[in-house]
Design a protein around this motif. Structure first.
Motif, mmCIF file in Angstrom:
data_model
loop_
_atom_site.group_PDB
_atom_site.id
_atom_site.type_symbol
_atom_site.label_atom_id
_atom_site.label_comp_id
_atom_site.label_asym_id
_atom_site.label_seq_id
_atom_site.Cartn_x
_atom_site.Cartn_y
_atom_site.Cartn_z
ATOM 1 N N UNK A 86 -2.137 2.545 4.659
ATOM 2 C CA UNK A 86 -2.717 2.308 3.458
ATOM 3 C C UNK A 86 -3.085 3.530 2.694
ATOM 4 N N UNK A 87 -3.560 4.376 3.612
ATOM 5 C CA UNK A 87 -4.121 5.937 3.282
ATOM 6 C C UNK A 87 -2.597 6.635 2.716
ATOM 7 N N UNK A 88 -1.822 6.252 3.521
ATOM 8 C CA UNK A 88 -0.731 7.053 3.362
ATOM 9 C C UNK A 88 0.081 6.486 1.785
ATOM 10 N N UNK A 89 -0.200 5.203 1.734
ATOM 11 C CA UNK A 89 0.498 4.727 0.434
ATOM 12 C C UNK A 89 -0.475 5.162 -0.612
ATOM 13 N N UNK A 90 -1.892 5.089 -0.679
ATOM 14 C CA UNK A 90 -2.707 5.805 -1.479
ATOM 15 C C UNK A 90 -2.474 7.187 -1.979
ATOM 16 N N UNK A 91 -2.215 7.883 -1.090
ATOM 17 C CA UNK A 91 -1.903 9.408 -1.180
ATOM 18 C C UNK A 91 -0.707 9.540 -2.031
ATOM 19 N N UNK A 92 0.256 8.601 -1.849
ATOM 20 C CA UNK A 92 1.592 8.767 -2.419
ATOM 21 C C UNK A 92 1.434 8.303 -3.988
ATOM 22 N N UNK A 93 0.532 7.193 -4.101
ATOM 23 C CA UNK A 93 0.521 7.061 -5.422
ATOM 24 C C UNK A 93 -0.289 8.067 -6.311
ATOM 25 N N UNK A 94 -1.317 8.604 -5.702
ATOM 26 C CA UNK A 94 -2.028 9.906 -6.292
ATOM 27 C C UNK A 94 -1.231 11.012 -6.800
ATOM 28 N N UNK A 95 -0.050 11.270 -6.198
ATOM 29 C CA UNK A 95 0.461 12.399 -6.018
ATOM 30 C C UNK A 95 1.851 11.923 -6.951
ATOM 31 N N UNK A 96 2.230 10.906 -7.118
ATOM 32 C CA UNK A 96 3.203 10.234 -8.294
ATOM 33 C C UNK A 96 4.571 10.371 -7.648
ATOM 34 N N UNK A 97 4.441 10.666 -6.048
ATOM 35 C CA UNK A 97 5.906 10.353 -5.316
ATOM 36 C C UNK A 97 6.021 8.972 -5.022
#
Length: 98
Positions: A86-97
């Motif tokens: 979940x943390x990995x998915x949230x970090x991808x959403x914030x970075x736009x990748x």
């Protein structure tokens, strides 16, 4: 009775060896967690078989503790992996990748 003990020992030994192989080789943490569960189940089955053949109820608390340890360990690892994903998915959403 001796043949039955030999059969139990061979089957539990094979399960333990396969579990150890998966523990060493397993590329993900879930593979390793599953192999620890297999090892724990093999130990519980071996102790349970010994208790049944010797009609010794004194090892039942040990079986209870081992089964609770396996349950709590599996739940803890699954929650850890779910939080990590979940943390990995949230970090991808914030970075736009993607």
């Amino acid at each position: 009775m001796t043949y039955l003990w030999i059969a139990i020992a061979v089957l539990l030994g094979a399960a333990s060896l396969l579990g150890m192989a998966r523990l060493v080789v397993g590329p993900t943490i879930l593979d390793r967690a599953l192999s620890v569960d297999v090892l724990l189940a093999s130990a519980i089955a071996g102790i349970g078989a010994w208790a049944a053949f010797h009609r010794d109820p004194t090892v039942l608390p040990v079986l209870l503790v081992l089964s609770l340890l396996g349950f709590v360990g599996s739940i803890s690892i699954s929650r850890f992996v779910a939080r990590k994903q979940r943390d990995k998915a949230e970090s991808h959403e914030r970075s736009g990748t993607p």
